[in-house]
Design an enzyme around this catalytic site. Structure first.
Site, short mmCIF file in Angstrom:
data_model
loop_
_atom_site.label_atom_id
_atom_site.label_comp_id
_atom_site.label_asym_id
_atom_site.label_seq_id
_atom_site.Cartn_x
_atom_site.Cartn_y
_atom_site.Cartn_z
N ARG A 125 -2.78 1.23 -9.53
CA ARG A 125 -1.87 2.16 -8.94
C ARG A 125 -0.62 2.45 -9.93
NH1 ARG A 125 -3.17 0.94 -2.54
NH2 ARG A 125 -4.95 2.03 -2.68
N ASP A 151 0.76 -1.15 -0.05
CA ASP A 151 -0.03 0.04 -0.10
C ASP A 151 1.11 1.42 0.23
OD1 ASP A 151 -2.28 -1.46 0.03
OD2 ASP A 151 -2.42 -1.54 2.35
N ARG A 159 -4.82 6.47 -1.48
CA ARG A 159 -3.38 6.49 -1.34
C ARG A 159 -2.77 7.55 -2.32
NH1 ARG A 159 -3.04 3.81 3.02
NH2 ARG A 159 -4.35 2.05 3.53
C1 S3P Z 1 -5.13 -5.47 3.35
C2 S3P Z 1 -4.16 -6.30 2.81
C3 S3P Z 1 -3.74 -5.83 1.35
C4 S3P Z 1 -3.76 -4.44 1.36
C5 S3P Z 1 -5.21 -3.63 1.72
C6 S3P Z 1 -5.30 -4.26 3.41
C7 S3P Z 1 -5.71 -6.39 4.47
O1 S3P Z 1 -4.68 -6.34 0.19
O2 S3P Z 1 -3.59 -3.82 0.01
O3 S3P Z 1 -5.08 -2.36 1.95
O4 S3P Z 1 -6.09 -5.64 5.60
O5 S3P Z 1 -5.89 -7.58 4.77
P1 S3P Z 1 -4.30 -7.54 -0.46
O6 S3P Z 1 -4.54 -8.62 0.55
O7 S3P Z 1 -5.43 -8.02 -1.50
O8 S3P Z 1 -2.87 -7.45 -1.15
#
Ligand code: S3P
Length: 433
Positions: free
Chosen positions: A349, A318, A391
């Site tokens: 992104r 992120d 973001r």
């Molecule tokens: C998150 C996992 C990530 C992240 C998201 C929050 C979470 O996504 O990008 O902002 O809280 O499990 P992915 O698991 O799809 O990579």
């Protein structure tokens, strides 16, 4: 809403940031299926976590605030079989975590539910959860040949599976773990790289049996109700990332970020900034509610380019837009690879970061799975758009603080998804010169 950001003469002060979004979602969901009351303070103020709370309330969970204690929620779990069929469609808003984690939970419930989200979320890949949850026995349908939300879920008795995740995704992992807690037999999940582990940490703390062996997780179904856990959610390192970069690239900066979560599955940003030569240190390191926390002091730095790839990517996924901004102020080339997942976030992104930073003067090129930034390419300001991605909005605001001309960000309001007080914090830091 448009925001115009001017050059900051300095970036100085102390910041208390909103609670970690990932931990807040999980604290709310897991305590909803525990038996007893849990008080969660510094609960994320972002819209995403509000979406999770409203879905849980629609399933019959009692969730209340506490007088004179802002950002505190009390969840009254009535045990593992207490959720009720919702009378209407559940709305996950912009939140992938809400949709994917709730789907795992709903897959194990003996009732019918439908979950949807906003335009961005309705375009994000859901086959990644539909596939394993269907293998476990849930009946899930979605648009576009069962790949997109809205999703309809007819849950029930599930069976455990052995499942190799095609992508390192904490959301998918957590969705399967939630379903696995209710299955008739054990589940094994194999991750290609370790993604954030808040689900495993918190559920184990609450009494679930989840064993890790390198990249493999073994989940035993729960025989008894989970124990409720009171917790004070640490500040979100993904929100801290904007200020860590702002201070590193601004010539007159010193910032202290208080009570920040430093779970090693989330601190890729610290490792990368350290490789780039950023000046920061951690103080008051401690453990709260099973999660490591510290205050971080960061100041003006001379950055150099770096390479970010492989297992590092899930540890900072992120933060890549704001890391790309840092790379614009670093000497030499920064290469970001193995990050194709960026294309499946709130916006694509890779495209949105390269197009918007280019508008400000960045020398940045998109790759199929990442970006190349040739620094230093100090930015000059300009007119940009958040593409309704929180973001990106915050990354562009930090770019504005270090650009000589004004930076305009269209659709800036979207920062509220994870960090509603971002603009107030920015103004406060700009005034504290
Ligand atoms: C998150 C996992 C990530 C992240 C998201 C929050 C979470 O996504 O990008 O902002 O809280 O499990 P992915 O698991 O799809 O990579």
């Amino acid at each position: 809403m448009k925001k115009t950001i001017s050059f900051s003469r300095a970036v100085k002060g102390e910041l208390s940031l909103p609670g970690d979004k990932s931990i807040s979602h999980r604290a709310a969901i897991f305590n909803s299926i525990a038996r007893g009351k849990a008080t969660i303070s510094n609960f994320s103020t972002g819209e995403d976590c509000k979406s999770t709370l409203s879905c849980l309330k629609a399933l019959g969970v009692k969730i209340t605030g506490v007088k004179n204690m802002p950002n505190t929620v009390v969840i009254e779990g009535k045990g593992r079989s207490a959720l009720r069929e919702p009378s209407d469609i559940l709305d996950a808003g912009n939140s992938g975590t809400t949709m994917r984690l709730m789907s795992g939970l709903l897959a194990a419930q003996p009732f019918f539910s439908v979950i949807t989200g906003d335009e961005s979320l309705r375009s994000r890949p859901m086959k990644r959860i539909i596939e394993p949850l269907s293998l476990m026995g849930a009946e899930i349908r979605g648009r576009n040949n069962d790949t997109l939300a809205p999703l309809s879920i007819k849950g029930g008795m599930l069976r455990g599976i052995e499942y190799r995740l095609p992508v390192a995704s904490a959301q998918v992992k957590s969705s399967i773990i939630l379903a696995a807690l209710f299955a008739g037999s054990a589940t094994k999940i194999l991750e290609p790289a370790v993604s954030r582990d808040h689900t495993e940490q918190l559920l184990s703390y609450m009494g679930a049996q989840i064993k890790r062996n390198n990249n493999a997780l073994d989940i035993t179904p729960i025989a008894n109700d989970l124990k409720p856990i009171d917790m004070n959610v640490p500040a979100d390192i993904s929100s801290a990332a904007y200020w860590l970069v702002a201070a590193s690239i601004h010539p007159m900066a010193e910032l202290k970020i208080l009570n920040c979560g430093i779970n090693p599955t989330r601190t890729g940003i610290l490792d990368v900034l350290s490789n780039m030569g950023a000046k920061f240190y951690l103080i008051n390191q401690r453990i709260e509610g099973g999660e490591p926390i510290a205050d971080i002091v960061v100041s003006s730095s001379n950055l150099k380019g770096t390479r970010i790839e492989g297992d590092m990517i899930p540890r900072l996924i992120d933060e890549i837009p704001v890391i790309a901004l840092a790379a614009c102020f670093a000497r030499g080339t920064t290469i970001i690879k193995d990050a194709g997942e960026l294309r499946a976030k709130e916006s694509d992104r890779i495209e949105t970061t390269t197009s918007e930073l280019s508008k400000l003067g960045a020398n940045i090129e998109a790759l199929p799975d990442g970006m190349i930034i040739n620094g230093p390419c100090p930015l000059k300001g300009g007119i940009t758009n958040s593409h309704f991605d929180h973001r990106l909005a915050m990354t562009l605001a930090v770019a504005g603080m270090v650009s000589p001309n004004k930076t305009v960000i269209d659709n800036s309001q979207v920062a509220e998804v994870s960090y509603p007080s971002f603009w107030e914090d920015l103004t406060r830091l700009q005034k504290a010169v």
